[in-house]
Design a protein around this motif. Structure first.
Motif, PDB file in Angstrom:
ATOM      1  N   ARG A 287      13.952   2.703   0.433  1.00 55.58           N
ATOM      2  CA  ARG A 287      14.516   4.054   0.303  1.00 55.58           C
ATOM      3  C   ARG A 287      16.023   4.002   0.072  1.00 55.58           C
ATOM      4  NH1 ARG A 287      10.336   7.127   1.199  1.00 55.58           N
ATOM      5  NH2 ARG A 287       8.800   6.509   2.768  1.00 55.58           N
TER       6      ARG A 287
ATOM      7  N   ASP B 104       2.491   9.872  -0.472  1.00 54.37           N
ATOM      8  CA  ASP B 104       3.705   9.098  -0.188  1.00 54.37           C
ATOM      9  C   ASP B 104       4.975   9.871  -0.519  1.00 54.37           C
ATOM     10  OD1 ASP B 104       2.326   6.991   0.817  1.00 54.37           O
ATOM     11  OD2 ASP B 104       2.426   5.759  -0.992  1.00 54.37           O
TER      12      ASP B 104
ATOM     13  N   ALA C  20       6.401   7.983  11.927  1.00 58.40           N
ATOM     14  CA  ALA C  20       7.147   8.640  10.852  1.00 58.40           C
ATOM     15  C   ALA C  20       8.486   7.950  10.629  1.00 58.40           C
ATOM     16  CB  ALA C  20       7.356  10.112  11.190  1.00 58.40           C
TER      17      ALA C  20
ATOM     18  N   GLU D 224      11.929   2.642   5.720  1.00 59.90           N
ATOM     19  CA  GLU D 224      11.552   1.583   4.785  1.00 59.90           C
ATOM     20  C   GLU D 224      12.750   1.239   3.900  1.00 59.90           C
ATOM     21  OE1 GLU D 224       6.783   2.721   4.481  1.00 59.90           O
ATOM     22  OE2 GLU D 224       8.189   3.370   2.929  1.00 59.90           O
TER      23      GLU D 224
ATOM     24  N   ARG E 161       8.260   4.871   8.497  1.00 56.78           N
ATOM     25  CA  ARG E 161       8.130   5.190   7.076  1.00 56.78           C
ATOM     26  C   ARG E 161       9.478   5.616   6.486  1.00 56.78           C
ATOM     27  NH1 ARG E 161       3.412   6.338   4.656  1.00 56.78           N
ATOM     28  NH2 ARG E 161       4.784   6.038   2.842  1.00 56.78           N
TER      29      ARG E 161
ATOM     30  N   TYR F 274       7.237  11.691   2.370  1.00 58.99           N
ATOM     31  CA  TYR F 274       8.329  10.966   3.017  1.00 58.99           C
ATOM     32  C   TYR F 274       9.536  10.846   2.092  1.00 58.99           C
ATOM     33  CZ  TYR F 274       5.213   9.745   6.852  1.00 58.99           C
ATOM     34  OH  TYR F 274       4.368   9.806   7.931  1.00 58.99           O
ATOM     35  N   ASP F 275       9.276  10.680   0.797  1.00 58.54           N
ATOM     36  CA  ASP F 275      10.382  10.643  -0.164  1.00 58.54           C
ATOM     37  C   ASP F 275      11.194  11.932  -0.086  1.00 58.54           C
ATOM     38  OD1 ASP F 275       9.464   8.193  -1.026  1.00 58.54           O
ATOM     39  OD2 ASP F 275       8.462   8.983  -2.813  1.00 58.54           O
TER      40      ASP F 275
END
Length: 229
Positions: A144, A165, A135, A141, A138, A168-169
């Motif tokens: 972001r 997806d 996690a 990244e 992700r 995670y955003d």
């Protein structure tokens, strides 16, 4: 525990959390007449979504300091964000320098990371549970750091069914909003009550410094370096 004797008439607001380490508290009381604490920040971003509030306060662990007036507590920072707070948070989230400090801190400062995400074992995201390290990869990244984000964007994501997806955003965006809101409330409380801002979180210190520099705000802001605890 030996209680420190107040050394001055200055008052400090500890930020960004509602609790601090006992050693930090004792060090602060060597320099300040009193240290002020907010209650736990439980934000309500939409009518149907928010964060859980915890009822504990510093005074529960140090009642003698409350009685002596060296701990002042009870500042509420929970509930929906008002228009001024939304505007201030959005200014942070649109600031590339502020976002860079946040992302670098999330990547390199374990304490800052733990304050936002519990990644020690598994991490619940969307409707599934994934290993914490996976996690984190992700969440870290690089794209972001440059993704557009605002309070309204988080509210929109919170109010609808998400694509895989986007889970995670949303988690990353919520962390941005919570971090900025805590600092906005710090500025507001310090200015309303004539307090100096103090923290033992280096990332939060630099984020607050950036906000004040960008917006031309005058605020006493002090960093306590934690060593050995």
């Amino acid at each position: 525990m030996v209680l420190p004797t107040p050394a001055s008439t200055r008052h400090a607001l500890y930020y960004p959390f509602h609790l601090c380490h006992e050693q930090t508290l004792m060090r602060l009381l060597e320099h300040y007449r009193a240290v002020h604490f907010r209650d736990y920040m439980a934000l309500q971003l939409t009518p149907m979504s928010g964060t859980t509030a915890y009822q504990d306060r510093m005074g529960q662990y140090h009642p003698a300091l409350v009685e002596s007036g060296q701990i002042v507590q009870g500042y509420s920072v929970s509930g929906p964000l008002d228009a001024d707070t939304v505007s201030a948070v959005n200014a942070d989230l649109a600031d590339a320098t502020w976002r860079g400090i946040f992302h670098h801190g999330l990547k390199n400062d374990r304490r800052f990371q733990r304050g936002l995400f519990d990644l020690s074992h598994s991490f619940a995201v969307g409707g599934s549970t994934v290993p914490g390290p996976a996690a984190l990869l992700r969440l870290l990244e690089e794209q972001r750091m440059a993704q557009a984000c605002s309070v309204e964007h988080v509210q929109a994501l919170s109010g609808r069914r998400l694509l895989p997806d986007e889970d995670y955003d949303l988690e990353y965006a919520l962390a941005l909003v919570k971090t900025s809101a805590a600092l906005v409330y710090t500025i507001r409380l310090c200015r309303q009550h004539k307090l100096e801002a103090v923290t033992d979180s280096e990332v939060h210190f630099h984020l607050l410094e950036r906000t004040c520099s960008r917006d031309g705000l005058s605020l006493e802001n002090r960093l306590v370096i934690r060593e050995g605890y």
